[in-house]
Design a protein around this motif. Structure first.
Motif, PDB file in Angstrom:
ATOM      1  N   PHE A  86      -0.051   4.021  -7.051  1.00 47.68           N
ATOM      2  CA  PHE A  86       0.689   3.020  -6.277  1.00 47.68           C
ATOM      3  C   PHE A  86       1.722   2.387  -7.208  1.00 47.68           C
ATOM      4  N   LEU A  87       2.988   2.550  -6.867  1.00 45.29           N
ATOM      5  CA  LEU A  87       4.066   2.103  -7.737  1.00 45.29           C
ATOM      6  C   LEU A  87       4.844   0.956  -7.099  1.00 45.29           C
ATOM      7  N   VAL A  88       5.449   0.132  -7.951  1.00 54.19           N
ATOM      8  CA  VAL A  88       6.431  -0.857  -7.524  1.00 54.19           C
ATOM      9  C   VAL A  88       7.647  -0.703  -8.428  1.00 54.19           C
ATOM     10  N   THR A  89       8.815  -0.612  -7.819  1.00 52.01           N
ATOM     11  CA  THR A  89      10.063  -0.497  -8.554  1.00 52.01           C
ATOM     12  C   THR A  89      10.877  -1.773  -8.362  1.00 52.01           C
ATOM     13  N   LEU A  90      11.189  -2.450  -9.469  1.00 52.39           N
ATOM     14  CA  LEU A  90      12.059  -3.620  -9.430  1.00 52.39           C
ATOM     15  C   LEU A  90      13.485  -3.117  -9.590  1.00 52.39           C
ATOM     16  N   ASP A  91      14.298  -3.331  -8.565  1.00 52.57           N
ATOM     17  CA  ASP A  91      15.573  -2.643  -8.423  1.00 52.57           C
ATOM     18  C   ASP A  91      16.729  -3.630  -8.470  1.00 52.57           C
ATOM     19  N   GLY A  92      17.591  -3.499  -9.496  1.00 52.42           N
ATOM     20  CA  GLY A  92      18.784  -4.328  -9.585  1.00 52.42           C
ATOM     21  C   GLY A  92      19.856  -3.860  -8.620  1.00 52.42           C
ATOM     22  N   CYS A  93      20.993  -4.523  -8.641  1.00 56.96           N
ATOM     23  CA  CYS A  93      22.078  -4.217  -7.703  1.00 56.96           C
ATOM     24  C   CYS A  93      22.590  -2.789  -7.875  1.00 56.96           C
ATOM     25  N   THR A  94      22.952  -2.204  -6.776  1.00 61.13           N
ATOM     26  CA  THR A  94      23.564  -0.878  -6.811  1.00 61.13           C
ATOM     27  C   THR A  94      25.067  -1.008  -7.018  1.00 61.13           C
ATOM     28  N   ALA A  95      25.603  -0.274  -7.968  1.00 60.65           N
ATOM     29  CA  ALA A  95      27.046  -0.239  -8.207  1.00 60.65           C
ATOM     30  C   ALA A  95      27.435   1.202  -8.476  1.00 60.65           C
ATOM     31  N   ARG A 116      14.903   5.736   0.391  1.00 64.99           N
ATOM     32  CA  ARG A 116      15.107   6.766   1.407  1.00 64.99           C
ATOM     33  C   ARG A 116      15.411   8.135   0.800  1.00 64.99           C
ATOM     34  N   ARG A 117      15.233   8.231  -0.490  1.00 62.39           N
ATOM     35  CA  ARG A 117      15.560   9.478  -1.181  1.00 62.39           C
ATOM     36  C   ARG A 117      14.556  10.577  -0.851  1.00 62.39           C
ATOM     37  N   TYR A 118      13.291  10.188  -0.701  1.00 63.62           N
ATOM     38  CA  TYR A 118      12.224  11.147  -0.397  1.00 63.62           C
ATOM     39  C   TYR A 118      11.320  10.574   0.697  1.00 63.62           C
ATOM     40  N   ASP A 119      10.542  11.446   1.305  1.00 67.15           N
ATOM     41  CA  ASP A 119       9.552  11.014   2.294  1.00 67.15           C
ATOM     42  C   ASP A 119       8.249  10.696   1.556  1.00 67.15           C
ATOM     43  N   TYR A 120       8.020   9.413   1.280  1.00 61.00           N
ATOM     44  CA  TYR A 120       6.878   9.009   0.477  1.00 61.00           C
ATOM     45  C   TYR A 120       5.562   9.016   1.257  1.00 61.00           C
ATOM     46  N   THR A 121       5.600   9.361   2.537  1.00 56.94           N
ATOM     47  CA  THR A 121       4.343   9.484   3.290  1.00 56.94           C
ATOM     48  C   THR A 121       3.675  10.833   3.043  1.00 56.94           C
ATOM     49  N   THR A 122       4.381  11.768   2.387  1.00 57.32           N
ATOM     50  CA  THR A 122       3.832  13.092   2.126  1.00 57.32           C
ATOM     51  C   THR A 122       3.621  13.303   0.630  1.00 57.32           C
ATOM     52  N   TYR A 123       2.690  14.162   0.308  1.00 56.91           N
ATOM     53  CA  TYR A 123       2.426  14.501  -1.090  1.00 56.91           C
ATOM     54  C   TYR A 123       3.677  15.086  -1.737  1.00 56.91           C
ATOM     55  N   GLU A 124       4.364  15.971  -0.989  1.00 56.14           N
ATOM     56  CA  GLU A 124       5.543  16.632  -1.538  1.00 56.14           C
ATOM     57  C   GLU A 124       6.648  15.632  -1.861  1.00 56.14           C
ATOM     58  N   GLY A 125       6.849  14.646  -0.984  1.00 53.18           N
ATOM     59  CA  GLY A 125       7.881  13.657  -1.219  1.00 53.18           C
ATOM     60  C   GLY A 125       7.599  12.811  -2.450  1.00 53.18           C
ATOM     61  N   CYS A 126       6.346  12.368  -2.594  1.00 53.76           N
ATOM     62  CA  CYS A 126       5.963  11.573  -3.760  1.00 53.76           C
ATOM     63  C   CYS A 126       6.100  12.393  -5.034  1.00 53.76           C
ATOM     64  N   ASP A 127       5.670  13.644  -4.971  1.00 50.23           N
ATOM     65  CA  ASP A 127       5.728  14.514  -6.141  1.00 50.23           C
ATOM     66  C   ASP A 127       7.175  14.791  -6.546  1.00 50.23           C
ATOM     67  N   SER A 128       8.055  14.940  -5.566  1.00 49.70           N
ATOM     68  CA  SER A 128       9.466  15.175  -5.863  1.00 49.70           C
ATOM     69  C   SER A 128      10.076  13.972  -6.576  1.00 49.70           C
ATOM     70  N   TYR A 129       9.695  12.773  -6.156  1.00 50.63           N
ATOM     71  CA  TYR A 129      10.200  11.573  -6.830  1.00 50.63           C
ATOM     72  C   TYR A 129       9.741  11.545  -8.287  1.00 50.63           C
ATOM     73  N   LEU A 130       8.470  11.834  -8.519  1.00 51.47           N
ATOM     74  CA  LEU A 130       7.936  11.795  -9.882  1.00 51.47           C
ATOM     75  C   LEU A 130       8.619  12.831 -10.770  1.00 51.47           C
ATOM     76  N   CYS A 134       0.804  -1.222   0.000  1.00 53.52           N
ATOM     77  CA  CYS A 134       0.000   0.000   0.000  1.00 53.52           C
ATOM     78  C   CYS A 134       0.836   1.271   0.000  1.00 53.52           C
ATOM     79  N   ASP A 135       2.146   1.159  -0.079  1.00 53.53           N
ATOM     80  CA  ASP A 135       2.989   2.349  -0.144  1.00 53.53           C
ATOM     81  C   ASP A 135       2.907   3.000  -1.522  1.00 53.53           C
ATOM     82  N   PHE A 136       3.304   4.258  -1.578  1.00 54.96           N
ATOM     83  CA  PHE A 136       3.389   4.940  -2.871  1.00 54.96           C
ATOM     84  C   PHE A 136       4.395   4.250  -3.777  1.00 54.96           C
ATOM     85  N   ASN A 137       5.535   3.869  -3.228  1.00 53.46           N
ATOM     86  CA  ASN A 137       6.585   3.247  -4.035  1.00 53.46           C
ATOM     87  C   ASN A 137       7.212   2.107  -3.236  1.00 53.46           C
ATOM     88  N   THR A 138       6.889   0.886  -3.617  1.00 54.94           N
ATOM     89  CA  THR A 138       7.482  -0.292  -2.994  1.00 54.94           C
ATOM     90  C   THR A 138       8.687  -0.714  -3.833  1.00 54.94           C
TER      91      THR A 138
END
Length: 282
Positions: A245-254, A206-220, A145-149
């Motif tokens: 409601f978004l889901v991001t499939l995230d590969g390894c960070t390098a 952890r880049r933005y606060d996805y519990t707030t409208y501003e955080g979600c909007d900044s990500y978009l 139920c998060d904005f971005n899982t």
């Protein structure tokens, strides 16, 4: 002053998407009734909606026949059914199952209650293993139920669980493969893939606060503003809002760089997806 706005999976969609989602949910319910498996499935750890996969068997999108050899107990979502009772008996950290038609991504998703890094170095059965598992971190709720899982997995070696994410670098493959599915014990969620690209920067979760409208909007704004060479973005998906409601499939960070495949919820078979968004108003 903080305002609290509640949004659900259907209301987060556009007009055409909302209508389609309602039709799919109705078809899933009708399928469960005629199959006689609604209540019985719930008692056994699965549900009738899991078989429906938002109104149909998602395996129909995969034209190649593969032998079921993924995940624990040789489970596979190609047949539209996941036995969560059996899976949780093997490892109670399993809370979902990810299926991406056209790829070999057909695996359980886990979340450790002890450490966010646990499944980087442990496989889905909980044993130590360099291959790791697909997993989310504790800041993400397991009800999706998060904005971005963010679902993490290794993609850096041949045979890695998320190796096939890189198929979406091919524009033709991206165009032809539009959806992925997440199975929950009481629901089936359908996501349309709207973007695939190399993300450069800090931890997405952890880049933005996805519990707030501003955080979600900044990500978009950051995502839409990215001009990364090779980025694939689907037409008609240039108007996402913090109410999706978004889901991001995230590969390894390098070196702060990872390949991501992003999907937006278009089907919520059980109608369970909702959340509250905090919005600051002067």
């Amino acid at each position: 002053m903080w305002n609290m706005n509640r949004v659900n999976g259907i209301n987060g969609l556009g007009g055409k998407e909302r209508k389609a989602a309602r039709m799919l949910a109705a078809m899933a319910l009708l399928f469960a009734v005629f199959a006689g498996c609604g209540s019985q499935g719930a008692e056994s750890g699965t549900s009738g909606t899991e078989r429906a996969a938002s109104g149909g068997n998602p395996s129909e999108e995969n034209t190649e026949t593969r032998q079921p050899q993924t995940g624990l107990l040789y489970e596979t979502a190609e047949d539209g059914h996941i036995d969560f009772e059996a899976l949780k008996a093997e490892n109670p950290d399993i809370f979902a199952w990810l299926y991406v038609p056209g790829t070999d991504i057909d695996y359980p998703v886990l979340q450790s209650p002890v450490s966010d890094d646990f499944y980087k170095t442990h496989t889905a059965d909980g044993k130590e293993g360099a291959a790791g598992a697909l997993y989310t971190e504790m800041p993400n709720m397991m009800n999706l139920c998060d904005f971005n899982t963010i679902i993490h997995g290794r993609d850096d070696e041949e045979g890695s669980l998320f190796e096939d994410l890189h198929l979406f670098e091919n524009p033709d493959f991206f165009t032809e493969h539009e959806k992925f599915y997440l199975y929950l014990p009481d629901n089936v969620l359908t996501y349309e893939i709207f973007a695939a690209y190399y993300d450069e920067g800090s931890d997405i979760l952890r880049r933005y606060d996805y519990t707030t409208y501003e955080g979600c909007d900044s990500y978009l704004k950051q995502m839409y503003g990215l001009r990364e060479m090779g980025k694939n973005q689907r037409e008609g998906w240039d108007d996402l809002t913090p109410y999706h409601f978004l889901v991001t499939l995230d590969g390894c960070t390098a070196d702060d760089r990872q390949y991501v495949v992003c999907g937006a919820l278009t089907g919520d078979a059980a109608g369970n997806i909702n959340r509250v968004i905090l919005d600051w108003e002067e």
